[in-house]
Design an enzyme around this catalytic site. Sequence first.
Site, PDB file in Angstrom:
ATOM      1  N   SER A  14       0.581  -8.763   1.278  1.00 13.64           N
ATOM      2  CA  SER A  14      -0.878  -8.823   1.321  1.00 13.64           C
ATOM      3  C   SER A  14      -1.290  -8.680   2.776  1.00 13.64           C
ATOM      4  O   SER A  14      -0.579  -9.147   3.677  1.00 13.64           O
ATOM      5  CB  SER A  14      -1.332 -10.193   0.783  1.00 13.64           C
ATOM      6  OG  SER A  14      -2.632 -10.485   1.226  1.00 13.64           O
TER       7      SER A  14
ATOM      8  N   HIS B 255       0.848  -1.209   0.000  1.00 12.27           N
ATOM      9  CA  HIS B 255       0.000   0.000   0.000  1.00 12.27           C
ATOM     10  C   HIS B 255       0.882   1.258   0.000  1.00 12.27           C
ATOM     11  O   HIS B 255       0.558   2.245  -0.656  1.00 12.27           O
ATOM     12  CB  HIS B 255      -0.882   0.043   1.252  1.00 12.27           C
ATOM     13  CG  HIS B 255      -1.893  -1.052   1.330  1.00 12.27           C
ATOM     14  ND1 HIS B 255      -1.878  -2.017   2.298  1.00 12.27           N
ATOM     15  CD2 HIS B 255      -2.970  -1.327   0.550  1.00 12.27           C
ATOM     16  CE1 HIS B 255      -2.892  -2.835   2.133  1.00 12.27           C
ATOM     17  NE2 HIS B 255      -3.573  -2.448   1.077  1.00 12.27           N
TER      18      HIS B 255
END
Length: 281
Positions: free
Chosen positions: A182, A37
């Site tokens: 993840s 992210h």
Amino acid sequence: MKIITSIAEMKRVSGGLKKYSRSVSFIPTMGKLHEGHIKLIEEGKKYGEAIVSIFVNPMQFAPDEDYDSYPRDYERDIEILKNLGIKYLFYPTADIVENSATFVINPEYSDRLCGLFRTDHFRGVLTIVMKLFCIITPNFAFFGLKDYQQYVLIKKAAEDFFLDVKVIPVKTVREKCGLAMSSRNAYFNDYDRGIAGNFYKALKETVDLFNAGEKLGENLVFFAIKKLIKNGFKVDYVKITDKDLNIKEQSVRNGDIMLSAVEFKGVRLIDNIFFETLLKK
Ligand code: PAF
């Protein structure tokens, strides 16, 4: 950092930024932020004022999936975003999806690959992303290449609805062992996370076989599946497609991609790799 929960206010803020000639970059997330992210956000910042959203979207989880236990860490996420210099976080409430009568679907490309195993998953993803696009009307939006099918479907949906958003893919960030970052990696202990790195290793070894001369899709897929099973993965699928997700079983070329989903220690993992012959200098 301004934390915006209201749809009307988010529209006002984003509209205001664009009015005063600041491009808006949008990074949608489901939180539990990690290096992947952070890379999306850093890319976004290069293109304009980065607006990040956090919303664990119930519509993209099947009833037997991990919506309730999906990793959440709001306080830590806020700290990460503040440290990255983010000024606007969109943190919508469940109203954004509740009572929705309209859904966005792409029947042809949603029902293959991950869609075969996660019924309605991409309907949930496309619907929430299109809602977010309608609220924020970003100039740019950023998606990780780990979720390659998701990236292609969102890009196509934005084009099909003539949205003025450029959907930008961002390279997968990996743990040291090779495992793609993840939020669900939080389910693993350190030892299992290391072993899960063999998923990407199997994909890389298949590309090595391609580079050594094997160009037949079904042989490459067979090789990858064999490696994965040997390493203790339960294989949902391994498929080779062109960049537009059209399945290829015969001749594989540079630029094609191998996509896979596996289960390891009860955790579903997805990853992919492009076939590229490494040119010798
Ligand atoms: O990739 C994700 O985290 C989600 O699918 C997304 C794009 C934020 C939609 O909920």
